[in-house]
Design a protein around this motif. Structure first.
Motif, PDB file in Angstrom:
ATOM      1  N   ASN A 385       0.850  -1.108  -0.113  1.00 49.20           N
ATOM      2  CA  ASN A 385      -0.094  -0.192   0.026  1.00 49.20           C
ATOM      3  C   ASN A 385       0.881   1.211   0.004  1.00 49.20           C
ATOM      4  OD1 ASN A 385      -2.543  -1.263  -0.177  1.00 49.20           O
ATOM      5  ND2 ASN A 385      -2.442  -1.358   2.090  1.00 49.20           N
ATOM      6  N   ALA A 386       2.132   1.075   0.162  1.00 46.16           N
ATOM      7  CA  ALA A 386       3.027   2.290   0.039  1.00 46.16           C
ATOM      8  C   ALA A 386       4.119   1.994  -0.968  1.00 46.16           C
ATOM      9  CB  ALA A 386       3.617   2.487   1.293  1.00 46.16           C
ATOM     10  N   PRO A 387       3.728   1.915  -2.198  1.00 40.05           N
ATOM     11  CA  PRO A 387       4.760   1.363  -3.364  1.00 40.05           C
ATOM     12  C   PRO A 387       5.841   2.083  -3.483  1.00 40.05           C
ATOM     13  CG  PRO A 387       2.614   2.278  -4.340  1.00 40.05           C
ATOM     14  CD  PRO A 387       2.512   2.390  -2.888  1.00 40.05           C
ATOM     15  N   VAL A 388       5.880   3.526  -3.525  1.00 43.08           N
ATOM     16  CA  VAL A 388       7.125   4.509  -3.772  1.00 43.08           C
ATOM     17  C   VAL A 388       7.999   4.175  -2.318  1.00 43.08           C
ATOM     18  CG1 VAL A 388       8.025   6.788  -3.745  1.00 43.08           C
ATOM     19  CG2 VAL A 388       6.127   6.073  -4.967  1.00 43.08           C
ATOM     20  N   ARG A 389       7.462   4.063  -1.226  1.00 48.30           N
ATOM     21  CA  ARG A 389       8.425   3.800   0.027  1.00 48.30           C
ATOM     22  C   ARG A 389       8.953   2.243  -0.182  1.00 48.30           C
ATOM     23  NH1 ARG A 389       5.176   2.515   4.777  1.00 48.30           N
ATOM     24  NH2 ARG A 389       4.538   4.785   4.987  1.00 48.30           N
ATOM     25  N   THR A 390       8.205   1.256  -0.541  1.00 48.99           N
ATOM     26  CA  THR A 390       8.793   0.130  -0.578  1.00 48.99           C
ATOM     27  C   THR A 390       9.787   0.044  -1.749  1.00 48.99           C
ATOM     28  OG1 THR A 390       6.585  -0.793   0.160  1.00 48.99           O
ATOM     29  CG2 THR A 390       8.014  -2.181  -1.022  1.00 48.99           C
ATOM     30  N   GLY A 391       9.423   0.740  -3.021  1.00 48.94           N
ATOM     31  CA  GLY A 391      10.713   0.743  -4.049  1.00 48.94           C
ATOM     32  C   GLY A 391      11.879   1.467  -3.669  1.00 48.94           C
ATOM     33  N   LEU A 392      11.591   2.564  -2.809  1.00 48.93           N
ATOM     34  CA  LEU A 392      12.687   3.177  -2.392  1.00 48.93           C
ATOM     35  C   LEU A 392      13.660   2.326  -1.500  1.00 48.93           C
ATOM     36  CD1 LEU A 392      11.621   6.756  -1.666  1.00 48.93           C
ATOM     37  CD2 LEU A 392      13.194   6.100  -3.512  1.00 48.93           C
ATOM     38  N   GLY A 393      13.050   1.715  -0.581  1.00 45.11           N
ATOM     39  CA  GLY A 393      13.773   0.631   0.324  1.00 45.11           C
ATOM     40  C   GLY A 393      14.447  -0.490  -0.359  1.00 45.11           C
ATOM     41  N   VAL A 394      13.827  -1.116  -1.385  1.00 46.49           N
ATOM     42  CA  VAL A 394      14.516  -2.207  -2.075  1.00 46.49           C
ATOM     43  C   VAL A 394      15.499  -1.802  -2.878  1.00 46.49           C
ATOM     44  CG1 VAL A 394      14.079  -3.636  -4.112  1.00 46.49           C
ATOM     45  CG2 VAL A 394      12.114  -3.558  -2.391  1.00 46.49           C
ATOM     46  N   SER A 395      15.517  -0.300  -3.546  1.00 48.02           N
ATOM     47  CA  SER A 395      16.800   0.375  -3.892  1.00 48.02           C
ATOM     48  C   SER A 395      17.734   0.502  -3.314  1.00 48.02           C
ATOM     49  CB  SER A 395      16.068   1.564  -4.764  1.00 48.02           C
ATOM     50  OG  SER A 395      15.316   1.354  -5.735  1.00 48.02           O
ATOM     51  N   TRP A 396      17.516   0.687  -1.987  1.00 43.53           N
ATOM     52  CA  TRP A 396      18.682   0.954  -1.089  1.00 43.53           C
ATOM     53  C   TRP A 396      19.499  -0.315  -0.786  1.00 43.53           C
ATOM     54  CZ3 TRP A 396      20.666  -0.407   3.488  1.00 43.53           C
ATOM     55  CH2 TRP A 396      21.609   0.385   3.999  1.00 43.53           C
ATOM     56  N   ILE A 397      18.484  -1.461  -0.483  1.00 42.49           N
ATOM     57  CA  ILE A 397      19.143  -2.554  -0.316  1.00 42.49           C
ATOM     58  C   ILE A 397      19.808  -2.969  -1.549  1.00 42.49           C
ATOM     59  CG2 ILE A 397      18.407  -5.166  -0.018  1.00 42.49           C
ATOM     60  CD1 ILE A 397      15.975  -4.050   1.663  1.00 42.49           C
ATOM     61  N   MET A 398      19.622  -2.695  -2.705  1.00 35.83           N
ATOM     62  CA  MET A 398      20.143  -3.122  -3.688  1.00 35.83           C
ATOM     63  C   MET A 398      21.576  -2.657  -3.945  1.00 35.83           C
ATOM     64  SD  MET A 398      19.997  -5.170  -6.575  1.00 35.83           S
ATOM     65  CE  MET A 398      18.316  -5.546  -6.566  1.00 35.83           C
ATOM     66  N   VAL A 399      21.571  -1.255  -3.486  1.00 40.03           N
ATOM     67  CA  VAL A 399      22.876  -0.564  -3.758  1.00 40.03           C
ATOM     68  C   VAL A 399      23.857  -1.108  -2.603  1.00 40.03           C
ATOM     69  CG1 VAL A 399      24.055   1.537  -3.157  1.00 40.03           C
ATOM     70  CG2 VAL A 399      21.822   1.591  -4.371  1.00 40.03           C
ATOM     71  N   TYR A 400      23.256  -1.564  -1.542  1.00 38.75           N
ATOM     72  CA  TYR A 400      24.137  -2.260  -0.581  1.00 38.75           C
ATOM     73  C   TYR A 400      24.584  -3.578  -0.941  1.00 38.75           C
ATOM     74  CZ  TYR A 400      25.130  -3.815   4.470  1.00 38.75           C
ATOM     75  OH  TYR A 400      25.812  -4.160   5.445  1.00 38.75           O
ATOM     76  N   LEU A 401      23.714  -4.237  -1.543  1.00 35.98           N
ATOM     77  CA  LEU A 401      24.167  -5.592  -2.248  1.00 35.98           C
ATOM     78  C   LEU A 401      25.170  -5.555  -3.079  1.00 35.98           C
ATOM     79  CD1 LEU A 401      20.781  -7.530  -1.970  1.00 35.98           C
ATOM     80  CD2 LEU A 401      22.643  -7.828  -0.414  1.00 35.98           C
ATOM     81  N   ILE A 402      25.073  -4.596  -4.153  1.00 37.23           N
ATOM     82  CA  ILE A 402      25.954  -4.442  -5.285  1.00 37.23           C
ATOM     83  C   ILE A 402      27.302  -4.067  -4.490  1.00 37.23           C
ATOM     84  CG2 ILE A 402      26.503  -3.111  -7.117  1.00 37.23           C
ATOM     85  CD1 ILE A 402      23.484  -2.906  -7.667  1.00 37.23           C
ATOM     86  N   LEU A 403      27.272  -3.293  -3.700  1.00 38.88           N
ATOM     87  CA  LEU A 403      28.629  -2.877  -2.991  1.00 38.88           C
ATOM     88  C   LEU A 403      29.274  -4.008  -2.076  1.00 38.88           C
ATOM     89  CD1 LEU A 403      27.782   0.703  -1.739  1.00 38.88           C
ATOM     90  CD2 LEU A 403      28.964   0.259  -3.321  1.00 38.88           C
ATOM     91  N   ALA A 404      28.475  -4.962  -1.545  1.00 37.72           N
ATOM     92  CA  ALA A 404      28.958  -6.033  -0.665  1.00 37.72           C
ATOM     93  C   ALA A 404      29.393  -6.816  -1.847  1.00 37.72           C
ATOM     94  CB  ALA A 404      27.895  -6.575   0.100  1.00 37.72           C
ATOM     95  N   LEU A 405      28.625  -7.027  -2.909  1.00 40.85           N
ATOM     96  CA  LEU A 405      29.312  -8.088  -3.963  1.00 40.85           C
ATOM     97  C   LEU A 405      30.671  -7.683  -4.368  1.00 40.85           C
ATOM     98  CD1 LEU A 405      25.899  -9.066  -5.698  1.00 40.85           C
ATOM     99  CD2 LEU A 405      27.568 -10.561  -4.147  1.00 40.85           C
ATOM    100  N   ALA A 406      30.751  -6.224  -4.854  1.00 43.32           N
ATOM    101  CA  ALA A 406      31.987  -5.757  -5.494  1.00 43.32           C
ATOM    102  C   ALA A 406      33.194  -5.888  -4.432  1.00 43.32           C
ATOM    103  CB  ALA A 406      31.682  -4.090  -5.566  1.00 43.32           C
TER     104      ALA A 406
END
Length: 559
Positions: A385-406
């Motif tokens: 019910n909060a699609p933008v907030r949820t999308g921003l949270g998933v994007s933050w996690i994605m940046v974190y995961l990419i940096l961790a994989l790097a």
């Protein structure tokens, strides 16, 4: 006449002893209450109601793992010597005998090989730290995705965020103490990051290390930080966090009988006291089992710290991986101005880390500014019910995961037989592309779920059964929802984009458009009445065609 048997005499003796214990307890409790006036507080806490949901357990896991950290850390403190004095090793580990090392490293080996239970406690301490950080991260994102940070809990969000940062500091300072090659390289990175800061960087490094790197003061200073300063701050903030939790009451998910003005759940005593006690021993047991069977941070394999070698495949613990990944992705950009070297390969990652953390810390205030919502919220949002907030949270996690994989690019390249240069470029591209894709995909999924839930609220649950009437019309049978189930689907807020003017800035208007322009409007009372009337008419037609028997012909034959 009454006959007393040995068993009845024994039972009478037990009852008498129990009665004396209760009387002594009552007298002692009354004596203490008259002096500290704690009876009212105990009664208040014992009857405090908390909601019950599996996602709330992550905060408890963080608390219990921190207790394990304190217990195991106290044990290790008694035997660890935080000295950088050079000694020659003569202990039982043969490969290191005769080597020059710091007293800190030697005492770590003594704990591991010569102290009964020392290696178990070392590994319990390390595994509990990893579990502590995992629980904090998951707990914070549970709060983020459900909107549990909204008024009046913004301050508690900042407290939780600070606990996450302090956990990172505690972990880094802790695994740097053994003074082995792996931890020493981590300290070297911190030295490089500080020296990259223009003008003041060198002074900061000299202040921390007491001179040129590595100096002789860094281990004792990290020891003080690790066992005194950071734990004291964490304990204080945990106290503040729990006080605010009790003061604001716990958030709860929407459901039967749950409103913004009540809490539906169980009292602390006896229900949650028993559950919390059992859960603590469960967490303690699992961490102990992992520590007894899975090796971690085998410092004797790495050897004592020497500034010259850097071992291949070296990474910090997972919660610090992202800081290493950013350093690996940025090319070696630097330039000189007024005699100062500006190391962009250091400054850009630090700016990125600061931006990621600042976004997480300030998001509750950003969303409150966008929505203009000044109400208190005690019911959680459902994430879709909060699609933008949820999308921003998933994007933050994605940046974190990419940096961790790097940060593991060398290990991935060797394991998958890939070019490390190609892999690094893939991560460089992904850091810009993947978060954007993750945001839009997550947002579209949330909107799709909203549409499906909207249809479900209006028409009920699909049964995948259809009926053909005498006129040839085909109707699908829907199972009606209960009032409680339907209310969960229609109760969420409806925010709308704002127009600039009348005290609303153009920036805020654009922000509300970004957040809410694609919203799916909740079901209105008029729509719901019309849908229920239509469902009643359809049910009447279907009942006439089937006689109220919704079984298929095959089911009727089997019956």
């Amino acid at each position: 006449m009454t006959t007393t048997t040995p068993s009845t005499r024994k039972q009478a003796s037990v009852d008498a002893d129990s009665s004396r214990v209760y009387q002594l307890g009552a007298v002692g409790g009354d004596w203490l209450d008259q002096r500290v006036a704690g009876g009212g507080f105990v009664k208040f806490m014992a009857r405090k109601i908390f909601p019950d949901h599996w996602s709330f357990m992550f905060g408890e896991v963080a608390l219990y793992s921190f207790v394990i950290l304190l217990i195991s850390g106290t044990f290790l403190t008694m035997f660890f010597d935080p000295s950088m004095e050079e000694v020659v090793y003569s202990g039982p580990y043969v490969p290191l005998q005769g080597m020059t090392m710091s007293r800190a490293y030697e005492s770590t080996l003594e704990i591991s090989f010569e102290l009964r239970g020392g290696l178990l406690f070392r590994q319990m301490h390390h595994w509990a730290c990893l579990v502590f950080m995992v629980a904090i991260f998951v707990h914070m994102f549970r709060v983020f995705f459900t909107g549990a940070f909204r008024k009046p809990r913004e301050l508690n969000w900042i407290v939780g965020f600070t606990l996450m940062i302090l956990g990172m500091v505690a972990g880094f300072s802790g695994y740097s103490l053994p003074d082995d090659v792996l931890s020493g390289n981590g300290v070297r990175i911190i030295d490089g990051l500080m020296k990259a800061i223009p003008v003041v960087g060198t002074y900061l490094s000299m202040l921390l290390f007491g001179g040129e790197f590595p100096g002789t003061d860094i281990i004792p200073r990290l020891f003080t930080i690790h066992i005194l300063l950071v734990p004291a701050m964490i304990l204080g903030l945990i106290g503040v966090h729990l006080v605010l939790l009790v003061l604001h009451k716990h958030t709860q998910y929407p459901g039967p009988g749950r409103t913004e003005r009540n809490v539906v759940g169980f009292p602390v005593f006896p229900v949650y006291a028993a559950k919390a006690g059992g859960f603590f021993f469960l967490v303690f047991g699992v961490i102990t089992l992992i520590s007894a069977t899975t090796s971690i941070n085998a410092v004797w394999v790495y050897g004592p710290y020497d500034p010259s070698p850097v071992s291949a495949g070296s990474q910090p613990d997972w919660y610090m991986l992202w800081t290493d990944g950013g350093l690996r992705l940025i090319p070696g950009w630097e330039f000189t101005i007024f005699g100062y070297v500006i190391s962009l390969n250091m400054l850009i990652p630090m700016a990125l880390y600061g931006a990621l953390l600042a976004f997480l810390a300030l998001y509750p205030f950003i969303e409150a500014w966008v929505t203009g919502d000044d109400r208190e919220h005690h019911l959680n949002d459902l994430p879709y019910n909060a699609p933008v907030r949820t999308g921003l949270g998933v994007s933050w996690i994605m940046v974190y995961l990419i940096l961790a994989l790097a940060a593991t690019n060398d290990i991935i390249a060797i394991g998958l037989n890939l070019s490390i240069n190609d892999l690094t470029w893939a991560f460089r591209i992904a850091i810009f592309v993947a978060p954007v894709l993750a945001f839009f995909i997550t947002k579209r999924l949330c909107l799709s779920i909203q549409r499906q839930k909207r249809q479900k609220a209006l028409h009920g649950e699909e049964t995948s059964r259809v009926v053909r009437t005498g006129t040839g019309e085909t109707l699908e049978i829907h199972a009606p929802l209960s009032d409680y189930d339907r209310w969960v689907l229609v109760q969420h807020d409806d925010y709308r984009p704002l127009s600039a003017g009348k005290g609303i800035s153009s920036l805020r208007a654009k922000a509300t458009s970004f957040f809410f322009k694609d919203r799916i409007e909740p079901v209105t009372p008029a729509e719901l009445r019309a849908a229920l009337e239509h469902a009643g008419h359809e049910k009447h037609v279907i009942d006439e065609a089937t006689g109220g028997d919704y079984r298929t012909p095959a089911e009727k034959v089997v019956h």
